[in-house]
Design a protein around this motif. Structure first.
Motif, PDB file in Angstrom:
ATOM      1  N   THR A   1       6.632 -15.912 -24.746  1.00 50.79           N
ATOM      2  CA  THR A   1       5.290 -16.493 -24.667  1.00 50.79           C
ATOM      3  C   THR A   1       5.394 -17.962 -24.288  1.00 50.79           C
ATOM      4  O   THR A   1       6.182 -18.713 -24.866  1.00 50.79           O
ATOM      5  CB  THR A   1       4.571 -16.359 -26.018  1.00 50.79           C
ATOM      6  OG1 THR A   1       4.490 -14.976 -26.358  1.00 50.79           O
ATOM      7  CG2 THR A   1       3.180 -16.958 -25.948  1.00 50.79           C
ATOM      8  N   GLY A   2       4.573 -18.372 -23.312  1.00 49.36           N
ATOM      9  CA  GLY A   2       4.601 -19.760 -22.870  1.00 49.36           C
ATOM     10  C   GLY A   2       5.604 -20.044 -21.782  1.00 49.36           C
ATOM     11  O   GLY A   2       5.784 -21.202 -21.369  1.00 49.36           O
ATOM     12  N   ALA A   3       6.270 -18.993 -21.282  1.00 44.89           N
ATOM     13  CA  ALA A   3       7.280 -19.196 -20.245  1.00 44.89           C
ATOM     14  C   ALA A   3       6.658 -19.507 -18.891  1.00 44.89           C
ATOM     15  O   ALA A   3       7.326 -20.013 -17.996  1.00 44.89           O
ATOM     16  CB  ALA A   3       8.182 -17.963 -20.143  1.00 44.89           C
ATOM     17  N   GLY A   4       5.376 -19.166 -18.721  1.00 43.16           N
ATOM     18  CA  GLY A   4       4.694 -19.439 -17.455  1.00 43.16           C
ATOM     19  C   GLY A   4       4.353 -18.200 -16.661  1.00 43.16           C
ATOM     20  O   GLY A   4       3.966 -18.293 -15.492  1.00 43.16           O
ATOM     21  N   LYS A   5       4.446 -17.011 -17.282  1.00 44.33           N
ATOM     22  CA  LYS A   5       4.213 -15.756 -16.566  1.00 44.33           C
ATOM     23  C   LYS A   5       2.770 -15.658 -16.071  1.00 44.33           C
ATOM     24  O   LYS A   5       2.525 -15.417 -14.885  1.00 44.33           O
ATOM     25  CB  LYS A   5       4.542 -14.569 -17.484  1.00 44.33           C
ATOM     26  CG  LYS A   5       5.941 -14.592 -18.078  1.00 44.33           C
ATOM     27  CD  LYS A   5       6.227 -13.349 -18.880  1.00 44.33           C
ATOM     28  CE  LYS A   5       5.290 -13.156 -20.050  1.00 44.33           C
ATOM     29  NZ  LYS A   5       5.405 -14.243 -21.067  1.00 44.33           N
ATOM     30  N   SER A   6       1.810 -15.804 -16.984  1.00 48.81           N
ATOM     31  CA  SER A   6       0.397 -15.678 -16.606  1.00 48.81           C
ATOM     32  C   SER A   6      -0.041 -16.799 -15.673  1.00 48.81           C
ATOM     33  O   SER A   6      -0.974 -16.625 -14.878  1.00 48.81           O
ATOM     34  CB  SER A   6      -0.480 -15.663 -17.855  1.00 48.81           C
ATOM     35  OG  SER A   6      -0.208 -14.512 -18.639  1.00 48.81           O
ATOM     36  N   THR A   7       0.621 -17.936 -15.765  1.00 48.85           N
ATOM     37  CA  THR A   7       0.279 -19.061 -14.883  1.00 48.85           C
ATOM     38  C   THR A   7       0.482 -18.682 -13.423  1.00 48.85           C
ATOM     39  O   THR A   7      -0.300 -19.084 -12.547  1.00 48.85           O
ATOM     40  CB  THR A   7       1.136 -20.290 -15.241  1.00 48.85           C
ATOM     41  OG1 THR A   7       0.858 -20.675 -16.588  1.00 48.85           O
ATOM     42  CG2 THR A   7       0.836 -21.450 -14.312  1.00 48.85           C
ATOM     43  N   ILE A   8       1.512 -17.901 -13.154  1.00 46.39           N
ATOM     44  CA  ILE A   8       1.776 -17.463 -11.781  1.00 46.39           C
ATOM     45  C   ILE A   8       0.577 -16.679 -11.236  1.00 46.39           C
ATOM     46  O   ILE A   8       0.173 -16.857 -10.081  1.00 46.39           O
ATOM     47  CB  ILE A   8       3.058 -16.607 -11.731  1.00 46.39           C
ATOM     48  CG1 ILE A   8       4.270 -17.522 -11.933  1.00 46.39           C
ATOM     49  CG2 ILE A   8       3.170 -15.841 -10.416  1.00 46.39           C
ATOM     50  CD1 ILE A   8       5.603 -16.810 -11.914  1.00 46.39           C
ATOM     51  N   ILE A   9      -0.027 -15.852 -12.083  1.00 49.08           N
ATOM     52  CA  ILE A   9      -1.195 -15.070 -11.662  1.00 49.08           C
ATOM     53  C   ILE A   9      -2.380 -15.982 -11.401  1.00 49.08           C
ATOM     54  O   ILE A   9      -3.119 -15.811 -10.430  1.00 49.08           O
ATOM     55  CB  ILE A   9      -1.547 -14.023 -12.729  1.00 49.08           C
ATOM     56  CG1 ILE A   9      -0.313 -13.170 -13.070  1.00 49.08           C
ATOM     57  CG2 ILE A   9      -2.704 -13.166 -12.268  1.00 49.08           C
ATOM     58  CD1 ILE A   9       0.395 -12.613 -11.869  1.00 49.08           C
ATOM     59  N   ASN A  10      -2.571 -16.962 -12.279  1.00 48.74           N
ATOM     60  CA  ASN A  10      -3.678 -17.906 -12.101  1.00 48.74           C
ATOM     61  C   ASN A  10      -3.549 -18.679 -10.791  1.00 48.74           C
ATOM     62  O   ASN A  10      -4.553 -18.962 -10.126  1.00 48.74           O
ATOM     63  CB  ASN A  10      -3.717 -18.895 -13.269  1.00 48.74           C
ATOM     64  CG  ASN A  10      -4.190 -18.250 -14.564  1.00 48.74           C
ATOM     65  OD1 ASN A  10      -4.945 -17.289 -14.538  1.00 48.74           O
ATOM     66  ND2 ASN A  10      -3.755 -18.783 -15.687  1.00 48.74           N
ATOM     67  N   LEU A  11      -2.338 -18.999 -10.424  1.00 49.52           N
ATOM     68  CA  LEU A  11      -2.118 -19.757  -9.189  1.00 49.52           C
ATOM     69  C   LEU A  11      -2.278 -18.866  -7.961  1.00 49.52           C
ATOM     70  O   LEU A  11      -2.766 -19.320  -6.923  1.00 49.52           O
ATOM     71  CB  LEU A  11      -0.724 -20.387  -9.207  1.00 49.52           C
ATOM     72  CG  LEU A  11      -0.458 -21.406 -10.326  1.00 49.52           C
ATOM     73  CD1 LEU A  11       0.944 -21.974 -10.198  1.00 49.52           C
ATOM     74  CD2 LEU A  11      -1.486 -22.522 -10.313  1.00 49.52           C
ATOM     75  N   LEU A  12      -1.867 -17.607  -8.086  1.00 54.14           N
ATOM     76  CA  LEU A  12      -1.992 -16.690  -6.951  1.00 54.14           C
ATOM     77  C   LEU A  12      -3.462 -16.479  -6.590  1.00 54.14           C
ATOM     78  O   LEU A  12      -3.817 -16.365  -5.415  1.00 54.14           O
ATOM     79  CB  LEU A  12      -1.336 -15.351  -7.300  1.00 54.14           C
ATOM     80  CG  LEU A  12      -1.262 -14.302  -6.178  1.00 54.14           C
ATOM     81  CD1 LEU A  12      -0.395 -14.816  -5.026  1.00 54.14           C
ATOM     82  CD2 LEU A  12      -0.693 -12.989  -6.712  1.00 54.14           C
ATOM     83  N   ASN A  13      -4.332 -16.466  -7.592  1.00 54.35           N
ATOM     84  CA  ASN A  13      -5.771 -16.314  -7.372  1.00 54.35           C
ATOM     85  C   ASN A  13      -6.469 -17.655  -7.130  1.00 54.35           C
ATOM     86  O   ASN A  13      -7.680 -17.690  -6.977  1.00 54.35           O
ATOM     87  CB  ASN A  13      -6.426 -15.637  -8.584  1.00 54.35           C
ATOM     88  CG  ASN A  13      -6.214 -14.146  -8.610  1.00 54.35           C
ATOM     89  OD1 ASN A  13      -6.908 -13.405  -7.935  1.00 54.35           O
ATOM     90  ND2 ASN A  13      -5.229 -13.698  -9.381  1.00 54.35           N
TER      91      ASN A  13
END
Length: 589
Positions: free
Chosen positions: A381-393
């Motif tokens: 958790t907090g590694a940046g996984k979901s952030t990649i999705i936010n940036l892709l969109n």
């Protein structure tokens, strides 16, 4: 923080900006304006007609022409009533029309804010701006602006009539006017401060209540009812004190204004009576006219102060609304290319990103996803996984590097076309208080009910939906409370599936579902990801073992890449240690 602009008793530049929204309704504005003029003129003429009737007929007992004056008074009264009726209707119609336009513009503006804006903003405050503050702006036109103009015009006309009839008696009325005007100015100054405080407390109250009602389950689970009750009482007390300030200023000002009006009226009756009886410098008709004129002169002053309260509150609300409208928090949608369909090649090149300045979440991420591949991203958790999705969109913009799809930088694409090609299934599923069908299609006219039903059959959840009352017409209520978390997740998955996306993203899509629902989703995943670029983010490594490539992240960096078998071969590898921990837990269970 108060600015010099806020300290003004009346912000003229803000008022001018508000008047710009009247442009489409000029004809209605002028009709209301004519009615305002009619109210002032017709009302001021009635005492003059009465004066003529008394002096030229009643006092000398002359009947000829008397009925004409009575009819004239009746006509003036009817015209005044008609003017008031038309004024009230058109002024309020104008106010509601202007507010409709501002509210639509505000909502459209808010829809395009960056996610960062919502990260730092209170939902309750935004609701206050969009709903409550808008009604205060409507009052500017319905009860404030035109009424103030009407009262000022009436005072001017009445003052002119008084001077025309008897300038000596007029001086008595005018002596007290500067005192009332000075008191009105002081009153306006303090009322503006009070209304700013009231609007702040209203926003705080709305925000507090909205947040607590949304999180009521947590409050009750942790028995925080008494604590939150005390907090609410404190906020409500501040709200009450803010309003009591306005009540106090009103209770001081209006009795003073009424007292001055009564003193003036008494002085006119006394002096005017002496002038009639002893000096013969005034007539009975003039004295009667002045008895009618004095309330008509002073009442608008009281009303102006009262209506200025309405105007001031509306101006405070308008200032807050315009501050939201002036907020530049939109993603730069300067792209000109329309993405009709992606092959699905995705490239991240040296991407750096932070939600907060100088606190990097992604540190030089570089990865490639080939069209049709399914890649998995795992990590703590907090590694940046979901952030990649936010940036892709493009919910957020990166600070450095580039993100490309099919070789094109996503910034060169229009936001609408970019997001239309990417479907995301989130861990925290949001459903609207609507039917299952509308939650799936989001009322997209291009998606038919037949297509939704076929898609549900394809991924194996049609029978589950049909088991609910009314099937696809079943209302899930606010946030989908009528469904379990697993059922909400299935609806969210179907919502993504029916859009036929070029790229599919599953962000912890199975982390909160039961085994049966997870199996349904896994079966559906195999179907929907076939020949389609897919990104799967998961804590459960069992869901990513068949991925073409697994990306392992830690502290905003990619630490390992490879297939499931390749990563398991790495001695002391991050993925291998993570897998062994989960495997051992499963064994223990």
């Amino acid at each position: 923080m108060d600015t010099p602009k806020k300290k003004k008793a009346f912000d003229l530049s803000l008022f001018k900006r508000l008047l710009l929204y009247i442009q489409p309704y000029k004809s209605v504005f002028f009709v209301a304006l004519i009615c305002v003029i009619g109210l002032a003129v017709f009302g001021a003429l009635r005492p003059l007609v009465l004066q003529k009737a008394i002096d030229e007929h009643i006092a000398i007992k002359e009947y000829d022409g008397f009925m004409l004056l009575i009819i004239a008074m009746a006509v003036l009264l009817v015209l005044e009533v008609v003017s008031q009726l038309l004024f009230i209707y058109y002024a309020n119609w104008l106010g509601q029309s202007v507010v409709k336009d501002i509210r639509v513009k505000l909502y459209d503006h808010v829809l395009r804010f960056k996610m960062k804006y919502y990260d730092n903003s209170s939902v309750g405050v935004l609701i206050t701006r969009t709903v409550t503050d808008m009604e205060r702006i409507a009052d500017i036109f319905g009860e404030g602006l035109f009424m103030i103009f009407s009262d000022l015009l009436k005072m001017l006309v009445v003052g002119g009539m008084m001077c025309f009839i008897n300038w000596k008696l007029s001086l008595i009325a005018f002596i007290t006017m500067p005192i009332v005007l000075f008191a009105t100015k002081i009153f306006q100054k303090y009322m503006k401060r009070a209304f700013e405080e009231v609007r702040n407390e209203v926003s705080n109250l709305n925000s507090f209540v909205q947040e607590r009602i949304t999180g009521m389950k947590i409050l009750q689970l942790f028995t925080r009812e008494d604590t939150e009750y005390k907090n609410f009482k404190a906020i409500n007390e501040r709200h009450k004190k803010g309003w009591l300030k306005t009540v106090w200023y009103n209770s001081v000002f209006f009795p003073i204004a009424d007292l001055l009006s009564s003193i003036t009226l008494g002085a006119i009756i006394w002096v005017g009576g002496l002038m009639v009886v002893m000096g013969n410098t005034a007539t009975e008709g003039e004295l009667f006219a002045f008895i009618m004129y004095v309330p008509m002169l002073f009442r608008p002053l009281n009303q102006i102060a009262n209506k200025f309260n309405t105007l001031q509150m509306g101006m405070v609300a308008a200032d807050r609304v315009f501050r939201v409208l002036d907020t530049t928090s939109q993603i730069d949608d300067a792209g000109t290319e329309i993405a009709s369909e992606f092959k699905g090649d995705i490239t991240f090149k040296d991407v750096h990103f932070s939600y907060v300045a100088d606190e990097l979440v992604l540190r030089g991420i570089s990865l490639e996803v080939k069209a049709g591949q399914t890649i998995a991203i795992v990590g703590a958790t907090g590694a940046g996984k979901s952030t990649i999705i936010n940036l892709l969109n493009r919910f957020y913009d990166i600070q450095r590097g580039s993100i490309c799809i099919d070789g094109k930088d996503i910034k060169s694409l229009t936001l609408k076309s970019l997001r239309a090609q990417i479907a995301v299934v989130l861990q925290d599923v949001f459903l609207f208080a609507d039917t299952i069908l509308n939650n799936i299609t989001l009322k997209n006219p291009n998606i038919t009910e037949a297509e939704v039903i076929q898609a549900a059959k394809d991924i194996g959840i049609h029978s589950f939906i049909m088991s609910l009352p009314n099937g696809y017409k079943y209302n899930v209520k606010e946030r989908g409370v009528m469904l379990s978390s697993g059922q909400r997740q299935l609806i969210s998955f179907l919502r993504a599936y029916v859009t036929n996306p070029s790229i599919l993203v599953l962000d912890e899509a199975t982390s909160s579902v039961d085994s049966y629902s997870e199996q349904l989703i896994q079966d559906a995943t195999e179907k929907i990801t076939k020949d389609r670029t897919s990104i799967v983010i998961a804590h459960r490594l069992a869901t990513v073992q068949n991925a073409d490539q697994i990306i392992v992240m830690d502290a905003g960096k990619i630490v390992e890449k490879g297939t499931h078998q390749e990563l398991l071969k790495l001695e002391n590898g991050y993925y291998r240690n993570l897998y062994e921990v989960q495997f051992l837990k499963a064994e223990a269970v």
